[in-house]
Design an enzyme around this catalytic site. Structure first.
Site, short mmCIF file in Angstrom:
data_model
loop_
_atom_site.label_atom_id
_atom_site.label_comp_id
_atom_site.label_asym_id
_atom_site.label_seq_id
_atom_site.Cartn_x
_atom_site.Cartn_y
_atom_site.Cartn_z
CB SER A 142 -0.86 0.00 1.27
OG SER A 142 -1.43 1.27 1.49
CE1 TYR A 155 -3.89 -2.04 5.36
CE2 TYR A 155 -2.90 0.05 4.71
CZ TYR A 155 -3.55 -1.13 4.37
OH TYR A 155 -3.86 -1.40 3.06
N1 LIG Z 1 -8.83 -1.02 -0.92
C1 LIG Z 1 -7.83 -0.17 -0.74
O1 LIG Z 1 -8.05 1.08 -0.70
C2 LIG Z 1 -6.42 -0.68 -0.62
C3 LIG Z 1 -5.37 0.24 -0.74
C4 LIG Z 1 -4.05 -0.21 -0.62
C5 LIG Z 1 -3.80 -1.55 -0.39
N2 LIG Z 1 -4.83 -2.43 -0.27
C6 LIG Z 1 -4.51 -3.84 0.00
O2 LIG Z 1 -5.11 -4.64 -1.00
C7 LIG Z 1 -5.26 -5.97 -0.48
C8 LIG Z 1 -6.66 -6.47 -0.82
O3 LIG Z 1 -7.61 -5.70 -0.11
P1 LIG Z 1 -9.01 -5.26 -0.71
O4 LIG Z 1 -9.02 -3.80 -0.78
O5 LIG Z 1 -9.32 -6.04 -1.91
O6 LIG Z 1 -9.95 -5.66 0.53
P2 LIG Z 1 -11.16 -6.68 0.66
O7 LIG Z 1 -11.55 -6.62 2.11
O8 LIG Z 1 -12.19 -6.40 -0.37
O9 LIG Z 1 -10.49 -8.11 0.34
C9 LIG Z 1 -9.57 -8.71 1.20
C10 LIG Z 1 -9.71 -10.22 1.12
O10 LIG Z 1 -8.74 -10.81 1.99
C11 LIG Z 1 -9.38 -11.86 2.73
N3 LIG Z 1 -8.69 -12.10 3.99
C12 LIG Z 1 -8.74 -11.37 5.13
N4 LIG Z 1 -8.01 -11.95 6.09
C13 LIG Z 1 -7.48 -13.09 5.55
C14 LIG Z 1 -6.65 -14.10 6.04
N5 LIG Z 1 -6.20 -14.10 7.30
N6 LIG Z 1 -6.30 -15.10 5.20
C15 LIG Z 1 -6.77 -15.13 3.92
N7 LIG Z 1 -7.59 -14.21 3.40
C16 LIG Z 1 -7.94 -13.18 4.21
C17 LIG Z 1 -10.80 -11.36 2.94
O11 LIG Z 1 -11.70 -12.43 3.26
C18 LIG Z 1 -11.09 -10.70 1.60
O12 LIG Z 1 -11.63 -11.62 0.69
C19 LIG Z 1 -4.97 -5.88 1.02
O13 LIG Z 1 -3.66 -6.36 1.26
C20 LIG Z 1 -5.06 -4.39 1.30
O14 LIG Z 1 -4.28 -4.00 2.41
C21 LIG Z 1 -6.13 -2.03 -0.38
#
Ligand SMILES: NC(=O)c1ccc[n+]([C@@H]2O[C@H](COP(=O)([O-])OP(=O)(O)OC[C@H]3O[C@@H](n4cnc5c(N)ncnc54)[C@H](O)[C@@H]3O)[C@@H](O)[C@H]2O)c1
Length: 271
Positions: A142, A155
């Site tokens: 991120s 985070y």
């Molecule tokens: N959405 C944003 O703004 C954003 C920005 C920067 C980085 N990210 C990163 O992107 C990645 C994906 O996030 P997203 O935005 O798609 O969120 P999301 O919540 O839509 O998806 C995350 C997925 O990870 C799964 N998950 C959670 N804990 C878990 C575990 N212990 N083992 C296996 N699976 C698990 C959840 O069930 C979910 O399906 C993350 O690493 C997040 O930190 C997201």
């Protein structure tokens, strides 16, 4: 690697992970969709199969080393040979408390999933990927990993760790045929704000910002293309690119700027 890949995606049941899985299937790859939520991973597989693609579900909590070991052997069994692309995407959002009021339960929870989840993936899959002719690893970090924001301590620390691990791995993999990419988005339109542990005030702010963010499909496409090109860093949005550059030129200014803008938006007032 992304064309006709044998791919493993963690956190494939939602958001960016689901977008990766669907895009890989669109590029004629076969995908192991793993998630802690089996129902959500099944839905991703259903979407892929309905579009004529090939995928399966493997339940996996990335914080548990034994689950990730099982994921690796299940993937080899499914493909009939080693996978050649790993996407360490699973992660959770957390925020709303200053250091000193966070509590070790939340520190352990966030670092266990966001950092140790990626460590498990890299440690267990690195030798498997090295054993193939050409392979890739994409770690989803991120912009918070280089742009620390108030009330997001665990985070930010977890994502800084993911960037550092990716850089280490990339240096170790030079000449091995394994391409390493780390993705550093700002806001992406997913459910991350609601799926994490974020205090009630900041969760509304994070959800509003995420809703205005980049589509996860665009993040997935850019990241896969970058890994195919052998690029280490992906800053998918303009604000991520800008802060990445400014951080290098004037790091202390970025920290002051984050403090100022967070206060202006009322983000530090919730604990
Ligand atoms: N959405 C944003 O703004 C954003 C920005 C920067 C980085 N990210 C990163 O992107 C990645 C994906 O996030 P997203 O935005 O798609 O969120 P999301 O919540 O839509 O998806 C995350 C997925 O990870 C799964 N998950 C959670 N804990 C878990 C575990 N212990 N083992 C296996 N699976 C698990 C959840 O069930 C979910 O399906 C993350 O690493 C997040 O930190 C997201």
């Amino acid at each position: 690697m992304s064309r006709s890949a044998r791919a493993v995606v963690t956190g494939a049941g939602s958001g960016i992970g689901r977008a990766f899985a669907r895009e890989l299937a669109r590029r004629k790859g076969a995908v192991v969709c793993s998630d802690i939520s089996v129902d959500n991973a099944r839905e991703t597989v259903r979407l892929i199969e309905n579009a004529g693609g090939r995928a399966c579900v493997v339940p996996c909590d990335v914080a548990q080393r034994s689950d990730v070991e099982h994921l690796a052997s299940a993937a080899i069994e499914y493909f009939g040979e080693p996978p050649n692309l790993l996407i360490n995407n699973a992660g959770v959002g957390a925020g709303g408390r200053r250091v000193g009021t966070i509590g070790f339960d939340d520190w352990n929870w966030v670092l266990g999933i966001n950092l140790f989840g990626v460590i498990h993936g890299c440690e267990i899959f690195a030798p498997i990927l090295r054993s193939t002719q050409r392979a890739g690893i994409i770690n989803v970090a991120s912009a918070a990993g280089f742009n620390a924001a108030p009330v997001m301590g665990p985070y930010c620390v977890s994502k800084a760790g993911v960037i550092s691990l990716s850089e280490t791995l990339a240096a170790e993999m030079v000449g091995s045929g394994v391409s390493v990419t780390v993705v550093c988005p700002t806001f992406v339109a997913t459910n991350v704000a609601h799926n994490g542990r974020i205090s009630p005030g900041p969760v509304e702010f994070a959800a509003r910002m995420a809703a205005r963010g980049m589509a996860p499909e665009v993040v997935a496409r850019k990241s896969l293309d970058a890994n195919d090109r052998g690029s280490l860093y992906v800053m998918p949005q303009l604000d991520a690119k800008l802060t990445w550059r400014v951080k290098r030129l004037a790091p202390a200014l970025v920290t002051r700027g984050m403090a100022f803008s967070s206060r202006l938006m009322g983000v530090t007032d919730y604990d």
